[in-house]
Design a protein around this motif. Structure first.
Motif, short mmCIF file in Angstrom:
data_model
loop_
_atom_site.label_atom_id
_atom_site.label_comp_id
_atom_site.label_asym_id
_atom_site.label_seq_id
_atom_site.Cartn_x
_atom_site.Cartn_y
_atom_site.Cartn_z
N PHE A 57 0.81 -1.22 0.00
CA PHE A 57 0.00 0.00 0.00
C PHE A 57 0.85 1.27 0.00
O PHE A 57 0.32 2.38 0.15
N LYS A 58 2.17 1.09 -0.14
CA LYS A 58 3.11 2.20 -0.35
C LYS A 58 3.13 3.22 0.78
O LYS A 58 3.21 4.41 0.56
N THR A 59 3.07 2.74 2.02
CA THR A 59 3.26 3.61 3.17
C THR A 59 3.77 2.81 4.36
O THR A 59 3.14 1.83 4.77
N ALA A 60 4.90 3.23 4.90
CA ALA A 60 5.47 2.55 6.07
C ALA A 60 4.62 2.76 7.30
O ALA A 60 4.77 2.05 8.30
N SER A 61 3.68 3.70 7.24
CA SER A 61 2.84 4.00 8.39
C SER A 61 1.83 2.90 8.68
O SER A 61 1.13 2.95 9.69
N VAL A 62 1.75 1.88 7.79
CA VAL A 62 0.94 0.70 8.09
C VAL A 62 1.43 0.09 9.40
O VAL A 62 0.66 -0.49 10.17
N TYR A 63 2.73 0.25 9.68
CA TYR A 63 3.32 -0.34 10.88
C TYR A 63 2.98 0.43 12.16
O TYR A 63 3.02 -0.14 13.25
N ASP A 64 2.62 1.70 12.07
CA ASP A 64 2.50 2.56 13.24
C ASP A 64 1.68 1.99 14.41
O ASP A 64 2.11 2.07 15.56
#
Length: 286
Positions: A57-64
């Protein structure tokens, strides 16, 4: 359906997959390896799945949100597995849950859709180029997972060993709640400031932030020492359980705080003056 709701549902799907695979592997390796190693392996696998979701989904913020929910999910899973719903375990779980709700709520309020990305991740991406996804996996995702994992071991240890609740553990509860309250008050101060500030380069100088540059980080640091002390004070032993809290402190002192302060100094003209008159962590007049 709004972009925010759609994005949150997609993140929920990624986390459900990670949880399902984690449970599968936990049961697969049960009685085949040390329980603590098994938990660690499942945590690492879950992190890799969440990282893969971020790549898709092209965002590292999935991990937040992983930072705040891993301890709750693993702890609750262990309580079910060991059928341990003692008073001490429930108090421990509820106190951690209060902390987790506050942190997860913060993420939900700032998340707007799948294009959301933390400024730190943008900065890292610009610096690492083609190596970004490797740095994303090992640095943005895996390092926090491992630090929170080791900081959470006192909680897992308490459940696995079915310790009797000690009144001394209330000291740990008090420190955990103090840390959470500090973070919550810091959030309230910050949100009010962001609504009333006249320009983006204005420095927050109200509430706890008037005396501490990072009262939210102080709360996070205190919380994990409280987690360790809950178990240590139950048995009056196991001081090695402080290792996770110490690692967490080092993460903030040598990575998170310098990164944040360099970022703030880059566009807030009077930040160096603010640093001179304000303590880094403890909210006492300098």
């Amino acid at each position: 359906m709004s972009k925010k709701v759609k994005g949150l549902l997609i993140l929920l799907g990624v986390y459900i997959i990670a949880l399902g695979v984690g449970i599968l592997y936990f049961n697969l390796f049960l009685n085949k390896m040390d329980i603590y190693l098994n938990i660690l392996l499942c945590n690492v696998i879950g992190t890799i799945i969440v990282w893969a979701g971020g790549v898709i989904f092209k965002t590292a913020s999935v991990y937040d949100p992983y930072w705040s929910i891993q301890t709750i999910l693993i702890g609750l899973g262990l309580m079910i597995h060991y059928n341990n719903f003692s008073i001490g375990s429930i108090i421990f779980l509820v106190t951690i849950l209060i902390w987790a709700i506050r942190l997860t709520y913060n993420f939900i309020t700032t998340f707007h859709d799948l294009t959301y990305i933390d400024w730190r991740y943008k900065q890292i991406k610009e610096k690492t180029g083609k190596l970004y996804q490797l740095v994303n996996l090992l640095g943005i995702c895996m390092v926090p997972t491992l630090i929170v994992h080791f900081a959470s071991i006192p909680f897992y240890h308490y459940i696995i060993n079915d310790y009797e609740f000690s009144l001394l553990s209330l000291i740990g509860v008090g420190i955990m709640l103090l840390g959470t309250i500090l973070e919550l008050v810091s959030d309230i101060n910050m949100h009010k400031f962001q609504r009333t500030r006249t320009s983006k380069d204005q420095i927050i100088d109200v509430g706890l932030w008037k005396y501490s540059r990072h009262p939210n980080y102080l709360g996070e640091i205190l919380f994990w020492y409280g987690v360790a002390l809950f178990t240590i004070l139950s048995t009056l032993s196991g001081w090695h359980l402080l290792i996770g809290a110490i690692l967490n402190t080092l993460l903030f002192l040598f990575i998170s705080i310098p990164l944040a302060e360099n970022h703030l100094a880059s566009y807030k003209a009077n930040y160096s003056e603010y640093k001179k008159r304000t303590r880094m962590l403890f909210p006492f007049k300098k």
